[in-house]
Design a protein around this motif. Structure first.
Motif, short mmCIF file in Angstrom:
data_model
loop_
_atom_site.label_atom_id
_atom_site.label_comp_id
_atom_site.label_asym_id
_atom_site.label_seq_id
_atom_site.Cartn_x
_atom_site.Cartn_y
_atom_site.Cartn_z
N LEU A 42 0.86 -1.18 0.00
CA LEU A 42 0.00 0.00 0.00
C LEU A 42 0.90 1.23 0.00
O LEU A 42 1.64 1.48 0.95
N GLN A 44 1.40 4.88 0.43
CA GLN A 44 0.71 5.97 1.13
C GLN A 44 1.47 7.28 1.04
O GLN A 44 2.67 7.31 0.76
N GLN A 45 0.76 8.36 1.26
CA GLN A 45 1.38 9.69 1.22
C GLN A 45 1.09 10.40 2.53
O GLN A 45 0.49 11.46 2.55
N GLN A 46 1.48 9.76 3.62
CA GLN A 46 1.03 10.25 4.91
C GLN A 46 2.15 10.25 5.94
O GLN A 46 2.50 9.21 6.48
N GLN A 53 -0.48 2.54 10.62
CA GLN A 53 -1.34 1.74 9.73
C GLN A 53 -0.84 0.30 9.65
O GLN A 53 -1.62 -0.65 9.67
N LEU A 57 -2.84 -3.09 10.66
CA LEU A 57 -2.95 -4.25 9.77
C LEU A 57 -2.43 -5.50 10.47
O LEU A 57 -3.03 -6.59 10.37
N GLY A 176 -3.71 7.38 -4.54
CA GLY A 176 -3.95 6.68 -3.29
C GLY A 176 -5.23 5.87 -3.30
O GLY A 176 -5.31 4.82 -2.66
N ARG A 177 -6.25 6.36 -3.99
CA ARG A 177 -7.52 5.66 -4.01
C ARG A 177 -7.41 4.36 -4.81
O ARG A 177 -7.84 3.30 -4.36
N LYS A 180 -5.41 1.83 -2.92
CA LYS A 180 -6.15 1.17 -1.85
C LYS A 180 -6.98 0.02 -2.39
O LYS A 180 -7.01 -1.06 -1.81
N PHE A 183 -4.75 -2.92 -3.23
CA PHE A 183 -4.25 -3.58 -2.02
C PHE A 183 -5.37 -4.37 -1.33
O PHE A 183 -5.18 -5.52 -0.95
N VAL A 184 -6.53 -3.73 -1.19
CA VAL A 184 -7.64 -4.42 -0.51
C VAL A 184 -8.05 -5.68 -1.27
O VAL A 184 -8.28 -6.74 -0.67
N VAL A 187 -5.57 -8.35 -0.46
CA VAL A 187 -5.79 -8.92 0.87
C VAL A 187 -7.00 -9.85 0.85
O VAL A 187 -6.96 -10.96 1.40
N ILE A 195 -13.61 -7.48 2.29
CA ILE A 195 -13.41 -6.22 3.02
C ILE A 195 -14.34 -5.14 2.46
O ILE A 195 -15.00 -4.44 3.20
N MET A 196 -14.37 -5.03 1.15
CA MET A 196 -15.24 -4.05 0.50
C MET A 196 -16.21 -4.83 -0.37
O MET A 196 -15.95 -5.09 -1.54
#
Lengths: 202, 166
Positions: A42, A44-46, A53, A57, A176-177, A180, A183-184, A187, A195-196
């Motif tokens: 994943l 990320q830009q954070q 995170q 996980l 990032g969207r 995600k 990655f999801v 997983v 998950i979604m």
């Protein structure tokens, strides 16, 4: 020691792990150093979010090895996570901190580790993460990655790397969207979970 | 909080499928935290600041488990940066349960900023929320927040105020 060389050494050890990584040049470097891990990473830009995170996980998937690729600037943004890791002692979390002593993505102004006093590995040990090491050579780095990927308690490798980005590498195009979702779905597929999921009505 | 209100919160979290709670303790939810710690179906993770808790909850979301961030509403201000990045940048949701410090009836000067800033900060981040001041509405509000966040993949919040927390 070059970050890209370290990444290639770490990537060679990874297969089923999940990776959360930080912002800046390391995104494109990891995208190229570990092509087999793209869906399992994943991007990320954070600042300050990467290791928290990854720990979340790791808490949710205790049977799965999680790797956090954090940075000196990112970890300094939230040193509290080290105390949380010290108390929680996750058995499945390897944290690598790329310590290039600068905010590379904005041109290289120094972080607090640039002046020879601040030692992130020592801070981690003081926060209760006993296995926290500062490394300066590729052999040391690789040996600690091997140990950290087998450890049954949190393991932190602070890698002193040069402030350069590998030239002529392919840029990652997704945001990032999209990252995600990729990655999801990875997983979900590898864990056999949803998950979604679908809405009540389509 | 009365035990019956604490029980309603835990019923709501379980109805929503929550198995991990990150918290930084506060005084209005004082009775809630040990009850969460003692619940065999919930893992609690104590954090050093609420922004860290938000990021951990984001990681839990990616694992397929469901998490809650429980805190005083001042913690919302500490969480703005990770919430904005995760929610608006990546679509990683965090569901928050916060005590409504600083609403009318508050008698602590230091809590006034929490009341003044909570709803405008939620609005600035475009986070839908429900303020609950009646015990019988707690469970439904928590379950509704999860339904919404798992349809929108964005944050939502429940603030407990009034006689529920005093």
């Amino acid at each position: 020691m070059k970050r890209f060389d370290c990444m290639k050494a770490l990537a060679a050890r990874l297969k089923d792990e999940l990776v959360i990584l930080s912002l800046g040049g390391s995104v494109d470097e990891w995208y190229n150093a570990a092509p087999h891990m793209r869906e399992a990473s994943l991007f990320q830009q954070q600042l300050g979010c990467v290791t928290p995170q990854a720990f979340g996980l790791a808490a949710g998937l205790p049977h799965r090895r999680i790797v956090s690729l954090d940075t000196d600037g990112g970890l300094l943004f939230n040193l509290g996570i080290l105390a949380t890791l010290g108390n929680e002692q996750p058995k499945n979390l390897l944290v690598v901190v790329w310590d290039n002593e600068q905010y590379l993505s904005i041109g290289g102004p120094p972080t607090h580790t640039a002046f020879g006093r601040v030692d992130l590995a020592a801070i981690a040990r003081g926060a209760g993460v006993e296995d926290a090491y500062l490394v300066r050579t590729l052999d040391e780095f690789d040996a600690h990655c091997k140990a950290g990927l087998a450890a049954q308690k949190p393991y932190i490798v602070v890698a002193k790397v040069s402030g350069t980005v590998q030239p002529d590498i392919r840029r990652k195009h997704s945001d990032g969207r999209e990252d995600k979702y990729i990655f999801v779905r990875h997983v979900e597929a590898t864990e056999g979970i949803t998950i979604m999921g679908p809405s009540e009505h389509n | 909080m009365k035990k019956s209100a604490v029980d309603a919160v835990i019923r709501g979290l379980k109805r929503a499928g929550v198995s991990i709670v990150c918290y930084l303790p506060d005084s209005l939810f004082k009775e809630l935290y040990p009850a969460l710690d003692a619940d065999p179906d919930i893992r609690t993770i104590r954090v050093t600041n609420e922004g860290e808790g938000a990021a951990i909850c984001g990681g839990v979301f990616l694992s397929g488990k469901r998490a809650a961030l429980v805190m005083e509403n001042s913690g919302l201000r500490a969480s703005v940066e990770p919430l904005a990045r995760m929610g608006l940048g990546a679509g990683i949701p965090v569901v928050m349960l916060m005590s409504y410090r600083g609403e009318l009836g508050e008698n602590n000067w230091w809590a006034i900023p929490h009341g003044i800033t909570m709803e405008p900060v939620l609005d600035a981040l475009r986070i839908p929320y429900r303020v609950v001041r009646e015990e019988e509405k707690i469970e439904r509000a928590i379950a509704d927040a999860y339904s919404w966040s798992y349809a929108s993949y964005y944050h939502s919040a429940v603030a407990l105020g009034g006689e529920v927390v005093r």
